[in-house]
Design an enzyme around this catalytic site. Structure first.
Site, short mmCIF file in Angstrom:
data_model
loop_
_atom_site.label_atom_id
_atom_site.label_comp_id
_atom_site.label_asym_id
_atom_site.label_seq_id
_atom_site.Cartn_x
_atom_site.Cartn_y
_atom_site.Cartn_z
N CYS A 175 38.61 55.75 35.21
CA CYS A 175 37.51 54.89 35.64
C CYS A 175 37.26 53.81 34.59
O CYS A 175 37.32 54.07 33.39
CB CYS A 175 36.23 55.70 35.82
SG CYS A 175 36.42 57.10 36.94
N CYS A 189 31.77 43.29 43.96
CA CYS A 189 32.50 43.18 42.70
C CYS A 189 33.40 41.95 42.65
O CYS A 189 34.01 41.67 41.63
CB CYS A 189 33.30 44.45 42.45
SG CYS A 189 32.26 45.90 42.27
N HIS A 193 32.90 46.62 33.44
CA HIS A 193 32.79 45.84 34.67
C HIS A 193 31.37 45.38 34.92
O HIS A 193 30.66 45.91 35.77
CB HIS A 193 33.31 46.70 35.83
CG HIS A 193 33.32 46.02 37.15
ND1 HIS A 193 33.43 44.65 37.31
CD2 HIS A 193 33.25 46.53 38.42
CE1 HIS A 193 33.42 44.36 38.59
NE2 HIS A 193 33.30 45.47 39.28
#
Lengths: 479, 399
Positions: free
Chosen positions: B213, B88, B344
């Site tokens: 989240c 990430c 994301h």
């Protein structure tokens, strides 16, 4: 009367999964169908990641610790692989030397007693580990009558139960069968099976054993007799004048029919209760029968704790969870369940033994790590070194961090995992199993249990690894 | 420590797609969209790009491996293009590659672009992938929320924080980001959510609920970098410059050695310490005006505030509840809504963070604009708390 060389059962171990299905509850859920099924007692239910290999290891691990046997026999009619020696997998999981003789036995519910008899007649020190997780169809009596579990027996030339006689009848009575095309049991009428099994197989086998031992059947004080359908032992005992109760009935009531492991588990109960000098009868049934007579001459290691295994457990609160765990319910788990792990033989050859044996390495400072590496993880060390093998499977540890994951696919969610810290320094990211009612918490002490790590149904392959479980199990009804 | 790259690299153009469920476009289209904006911002033709770094973490999800998908999509003819992947932290890794190329003098103008097309997986959450054939034999297949959720229990244990209080602070993190995200036209989630709904949301991985989240989105972001001298020659009188880029990767210590208590992310601390040194920052609380951090989960942002030295140990939850990191707080965090609201798209996120700081530094952030925005920090975290790659970048103005 044959002259028996000294041959003994020296130890017995047992294993049952944590979960139990209340037969009455499940039968009530299916009452609308009008199908007849057992309604009394409990059935032991394997977790999704338990199979005959994992349960055989759990049953055998306590009876191989003292000294190394000369042979290891894995027995199951429900083993996963048809062309891969599962005794070799159990051997590596128990971290036993690869120089041991190994073999698998299968295809008969009495395979364990046959294997045990062979070991005793050979007078060798062997471990016979039998385990079952048999496929059954919802609605069939076997779905509730069967149970998942394991038992392992250690033989030797000294011990607490001496073989004094045996008989064996081979008779292809098709009371039930399972086959590649019909993997769940296909059972014939109970009355036919009972009449034939008693008259043609069980009575002759026990008579043969008594004759070999030179005793009257009435001298038998304890019995562990696997029977094809209920009532067989009662009829057999009536014909032979044996008053002793059948300890396998207790196993059936509290855990279910454990298949090949059933008579061995019952033998453990019988030997635990027998007094020194008493005669104990073991009967294995399956297309014939084996009858073995033992004289108890001392304590048989491991047997004292077997009764408590039957009383431990957690009752499944949900009938559909039982159906799911027994493969009777095929849920659509969504795309996340499509992820496929493929194990490569080359990798298994390089590191597989360390994985299934849970063997880490100790560095020159004494710190242990898993997995091993050329450069130790210990920040005090900067150079490469060879780490000494350290088995972690038999050690306790503590939970450092934990979560109950509900996102990723698990066949029986939630998926508990976290960091586990061993007292020797090793720290491992692990799955947790046998979830306690309140869930896992940071600081909980855990023990290691072998479980299935990955399933690949498409390729017909699976791998195993160790998972962390609570140290103790609750008594059935407490949780 | 070497002298670093402070003020040796200027950012002259940036682009960022609208993040979200981009059913309308593939990975190539996302890259074209971001690249076009960056070229226009820089005022140059694509032929000026001399080298490129493309960040993409999940090559099996409709992007393709190697540098070629980017080279094809952007028609970078004859340009040395390198694909980078660091989980990430991939977006910042791409920026690091381009910045180092310029700082070294190897090239004058370089491109960093990150892209991810997650919504082609067909399901929510990050896709499962192999961890390597050997690791697959023992390592659990926990989800991303599952790995980060473990920070919460360890943090509560280390600092003696009541789990209910911690959950409230975590909820504030998400509440704040949704407030900010509502003002970000390119954010995936632009709805405000009240605290009670956040706390009561379905559990994903204990104790992380749905709103703890971040979203899962498609998106791309990119930066065109050059030297400050060339930037000025291009008409950027006071260009945005890179004050520091630092990265730290786990050696396995957290996961295999028995010292770490699981309540922080050591690599963030290491990368931040180095970045502050490289940028010459002595007091980050006083000198930083805003941060864009890797808020993949609410607890992550909370712990990052301590790992970056912006909150005292054991005080982040209190600082969060006091509003210290809200849009009108002392050091706003995720003023654009963060990963929480942008989602994301793994390879793009680090560059999306830089995009917001870049705009804030130039007074181009619209409704979100901070009155004072001279120095901003991005923090991009790959992997899990126990096995991570942390990247910290600090951006400011050249003059």
């Amino acid at each position: 009367m044959p002259a028996y060389q000294p041959a003994y059962v020296t130890a017995i171990g047992g294993y049952l999964p944590l979960l139990r299905a209340d037969r009455k509850q499940i039968a009530r859920e299916l009452a609308w169908s009008g199908l007849g099924m057992p309604r009394d007692g409990y059935r032991a239910v394997a977790a999704w990641d338990e199979d005959p290999v994992t349960m055989a290891v759990e049953a055998a691990r306590c009876i191989v610790a003292a000294d190394v046997p000369s042979a290891l026999r894995f027995v199951s009619t429900s083993a996963y692989f048809t062309d891969r020696l599962q005794a070799g997998i159990v051997l590596d999981a128990l971290a036993l030397p690869r120089s041991l003789r190994t073999a698998d036995a299968a295809n008969s519910r009495r395979a364990a007693t046959t294997t045990l008899l062979d070991a005793l007649l050979a007078g060798s020190s062997e471990v016979i580990a039998a385990a079952e997780k048999r496929m059954t169809q919802a609605g069939s009596p076997a779905h509730l009558a069967y149970g998942d579990g394991a038992a392992a027996v250690r033989t030797g030339t000294v011990g607490g139960a001496r073989l004094i006689g045996h008989g064996a009848i081979s008779h292809d009575l098709v009371d039930r069968y399972a086959s590649r095309d019909h993997p769940s049991p296909y059972a014939y009428e109970e009355r036919f099976v009972r009449d034939t099994a008693v008259a043609e197989i069980m009575v002759p086998a026990v008579r043969m054993a008594c004759a070999a031992a030179g005793i009257e059947p009435g001298k038998i004080a304890r019995v562990a007799a696997a029977e094809p359908v209920s009532g067989c032992w009662k009829a057999t005992a009536g014909k032979l004048g044996i008053a002793a109760a059948n300890h396998c009935d207790t196993v059936s009531e509290k855990a279910g029919d454990l298949g090949s492991a059933h008579p061995l588990f019952g033998l453990g109960l019988a030997l635990a209760e027998a007094a020194v000098g008493e005669i104990v009868l073991l009967v294995g049934f399956g297309n014939g029968a084996d009858a073995l007579l033992f004289e108890k001459c001392g304590e048989v290691a491991g047997t004292a704790g077997m009764a408590s295994l039957l009383d431990e457990g957690v009752a499944l609160a949900n009938a559909t969870r039982f159906l799911n765990l027994t493969g009777a319910l095929d849920l659509d788990w969504g795309m996340r369940a499509e992820f496929e792990q493929k194990a490569q033989a080359t990798v298994l050859e390089r590191v597989g033994r360390d994985m299934i044996g849970f063997i880490g390495g100790r560095d020159s400072t004494g710190n242990v790590q898993f997995p091993k590496s050329a450069f130790p993880v210990n920040p005090a060390l900067s150079g490469a070194e060879v780490l000494a093998d350290v088995r972690l499977a038999d050690l306790e540890a503590s939970i450092v961090s934990i979560t109950a994951d509900r996102l990723n696919f698990s066949p029986d969610p939630p998926f508990d995992f976290g960091l586990v810290q061993f007292d020797n320094g090793a720290r491992v990211l692990m799955e947790m199993v046998d979830r306690p009612q309140q869930g896992f918490c940071t600081g909980d002490r855990v023990r290691m249990r072998l479980r299935v790590k990955s399933l690949n149904p498409r390729l017909g392959f699976r791998t195993w690894f160790w998972k962390a479980a609570p140290l103790a199990r609750p008594k059935l009804g407490d949780a | 420590m070497a002298g670093g790259i402070k003020d040796k690299v200027a950012i002259v153009g940036m682009g960022c797609t609208r993040f979200g469920e981009r059913w309308d476009v593939g990975a190539d289209g996302l890259m074209v969209e971001a690249f076009g904006e960056a070229l226009a911002d820089a005022g140059i033709e694509s032929s000026r790009i001399e080298a490129a770094w493309v960040g993409n973490a999940l090559d099996d999800i409709n992007v393709g491996n190697s540098a070629l998908p980017a080279a094809h999509a952007l028609r970078l003819r004859g340009v040395p293009v390198t694909r980078v992947e660091n989980m990430c932290a991939t977006g910042t890794e791409a920026l690091r590659g381009a910045a180092y190329a310029v700082a070294s003098g190897a090239v004058d103008i370089a491109l960093a672009i990150g892209v991810e097309k997650l919504k082609d997986t067909g399901y929510g959450g990050l896709p499962l992938r192999t961890k390597g054939l050997q690791n697959d034999l023992w390592m659990p297949y926990g989800s991303a929320p599952g790995t980060f959720a473990q920070l919460a229990g360890a943090y509560a244990a280390r600092h003696g924080v009541d789990p209910a209080d911690l959950k409230r602070a975590m909820a504030h993190v998400s509440w704040k980001s949704h407030q900010n995200g509502a003002l970000s036209p390119k954010a995936h989630l632009r709805n405000r959510v009240d605290i009670d709904r956040i706390i009561a949301a379905p559990m994903i991985a204990d104790p992380l609920g749905l709103f703890d989240c971040c979203g899962v989105s498609d998106g791309a972001a990119c930066a065109i970098v050059t030297t400050p001298e060339i930037a000025r020659a291009m008409g950027k009188a006071d260009p945005v410059t890179i004050k520091a880029i630092q990265l730290s990767a786990s050696s396995g210590w957290e996961m295999q050695f028995g010292e770490w208590d699981g309540a922080s992310v050591p690599n963030t601390r290491t990368a931040a310490t180095r970045a502050y040194a490289e940028a010459g920052i002595r007091d980050p609380r006083a000198e930083l005006n805003l941060t864009e951090v890797h808020d993949c989960f609410s607890i992550t942002e909370l712990v990052i505030m301590e790992d970056l030295g912006l909150s005292d140990p054991g005080r982040a939850h209190a600082d969060i509840l006091d509003g210290r990191y809200d849009a009108d707080g002392a050091i706003p965090c995720q003023i654009d809504g963060g990963l929480k609201c942008f989602g994301h798209p793994v390879g793009a996120s680090g560059l999306r963070m830089a995009y917001e700081i870049y705009n804030q530094l130039q007074g181009r952030a619209g409704e979100r604009q901070r009155a004072k925005a001279d120095l901003g920090l991005t923090h991009n975290l790959g992997g899990s708390p126990f096995n991570s790659v942390a990247a910290v970048a600090i951006l400011g103005r050249a003059n």
